[in-house]
Design an enzyme around this catalytic site. Structure first.
Site, short mmCIF file in Angstrom:
data_model
loop_
_atom_site.label_atom_id
_atom_site.label_comp_id
_atom_site.label_asym_id
_atom_site.label_seq_id
_atom_site.Cartn_x
_atom_site.Cartn_y
_atom_site.Cartn_z
N HIS A 1 12.20 2.94 -4.53
CA HIS A 1 10.77 3.78 -4.82
C HIS A 1 11.22 4.47 -6.23
O HIS A 1 12.14 5.15 -6.51
CB HIS A 1 10.20 4.65 -3.93
CG HIS A 1 9.40 4.31 -3.15
ND1 HIS A 1 8.62 2.61 -3.07
CD2 HIS A 1 10.21 3.58 -1.39
CE1 HIS A 1 8.78 1.89 -1.80
NE2 HIS A 1 8.78 3.07 -1.27
N CYS B 1 9.09 1.80 -9.01
CA CYS B 1 7.69 0.78 -9.57
C CYS B 1 7.92 2.70 -11.13
O CYS B 1 9.12 3.77 -10.75
CB CYS B 1 6.99 1.92 -8.81
SG CYS B 1 6.36 0.17 -7.84
#
Length: 401
Positions: free
Chosen positions: A214, A274
């Site tokens: 992430h 992301c």
């Protein structure tokens, strides 16, 4: 489908359990139906009914697709409530669209090797990074994949496939793979520092660093990452540094000051994470954009450069990075096939690495994302901080015996 939720709103608020609410929230967060701020707002409700009311109102306002996905999740979470609400005739949410198969795209399922003649043709060309057979034998890559997080709801399902695919591609390209899984930010930093001292670096032509986790803008999240506490909440860990690894550290640790062994050698970074929580699309009118006419910036040569016989090197050179999405936006992953980025990289490299340089390969990966359009899912990888002064070719399958 938003109308369906509106019709069952009262019964849903009265009957849904706390356990079902928690599971629904985790599912719709993972599917990017809501973001962290919206989830926190839902959780601020003083009672389960307030939370339920805020949840269903938030989702139905996002339209039919979001509503359909929530209904499908409700069917999995609480079949009894799903039936009592009379939702049994609602068709399940359509699965996330997948890219066409490799065969349909006319791409190779395995890495196509280059030819000895192609490699010889490129030798001694001034605009191409030199690659000897000895260099090829000393290639090394760093692969870091975060899959399981301390907070289970952040687990990256499907990332196991990314790790498998990335390792195979790196190996096929001739790299010895140094692999790590499930690292904190500090452990990522330590791994990059250790990699910068690898004994093969002095004899290699290039390194590759692939990190998948992430992320937020400029950072990669470690496995112990936790969201900031909501207002009025306190925690013993409030003053702790967030478990975030700055991407800048890669450039620092592999740059000429800390890693002179890689001076003038190609350094390729691929980051699958992301860079925010916004969707990668905007709504446009049919009116064409008007180009500006600012013109090119002028260049004034320096006339007063003096030489004190001190050798200097560029602080950052011979890097190229491919980030999985544009700033502030999300990137996508299929639970059973892995991220779109790694899938497309493997497809493009398998087919074209035998004759294309790294910048052209990255351009073709970006083109795949331009061609792949489904519903409101948009993602565009970004070439970043490219300081290559020549073209770099992988020469896959080069006979180094």
């Amino acid at each position: 489908m938003a109308d369906k939720l509106a019709k069952v709103r009262r019964k849903f608020v009265e009957q849904v359990s706390i356990a079902t609410l928690d599971r629904l929230l985790d599912n719709i967060l993972e599917d990017h139906i809501v973001n962290d701020l919206e989830k926190d707002s839902i959780l601020k409700g003083n009672s389960s009914r307030e939370k339920a009311r805020c949840l269903i109102d938030t989702v139905r306002k996002k339209g039919d697709r979001a509503s359909m996905m929530m209904i499908a999740h409700l069917q999995n979470c609480d079949l009894t409530l799903y039936s009592e609400l009379g939702l049994g005739l609602v068709p399940p949410a359509p699965p996330a669209a997948e890219p066409r198969s490799i065969k349909e795209e006319g791409r190779s399922t395995t890495l196509i090797p280059t030819t000895e003649d192609f490699w010889r043709e490129k030798q001694n060309q001034k605009d191409i990074y030199p690659v000897t057979k000895d260099n090829y034998r000393n290639r090394v890559a760093l692969l870091i994949t975060n899959i399981k997080f301390t907070l289970e709801r952040f687990d990256r399902r499907g990332a196991e496939k990314d790790e498998e695919n990335a390792e195979k591609l790196l190996t096929d390209l001739g790299y010895e793979v140094v692999k790590h899984t499930n690292l904190t930010a500090k452990a990522i930093d330590d791994a990059v520092i250790k990699f910068s001292k690898h004994p093969k670096l002095r004899e290699t032509d290039s390194v590759m660093v692939v990190i998948m986790s992430h992320g937020k803008l400029g950072t990669i999240l470690g496995v112990d990452w936790k969201p900031k506490p909501r207002p009025l909440e306190t925690s013993k860990s409030d003053d702790e540094e967030p478990d975030e690894f700055p991407i800048d550290n890669i450039y620092k640790h592999l740059g000429p000051e800390e890693c002179p062994a890689l001076l003038n050698q190609t350094k390729i970074l691929i980051i699958q994470a992301c860079r925010g929580d916004e969707k990668g699309f905007v709504l446009l009118s049919d009116r064409p954009a008007v180009p500006d006419d600012d013109g090119l910036l002028g260049f004034s040569p320096e006339h007063d450069i003096e030489d004190d016989c001190l050798r200097t090197e560029h602080k950052e050179k011979d890097f190229i990075s491919l980030l999985s999405c544009t700033p502030d936006t999300v990137s996508y992953r299929l639970r059973h096939r892995g991220s779109f980025l790694i899938q497309f990289i493997v497809d493009v490299f398998n087919t074209a690495a035998r004759e294309d340089d790294i910048e052209e390969l990255f351009r073709k990966v970006m083109q795949r994302f331009e061609e792949f359009r489904t519903l409101n899912i948009r993602q565009m990888p970004t070439k970043d901080r490219c300081t290559l002064t020549k073209r770099f070719y992988f020469y896959p399958g080069l006979n180094v015996v």
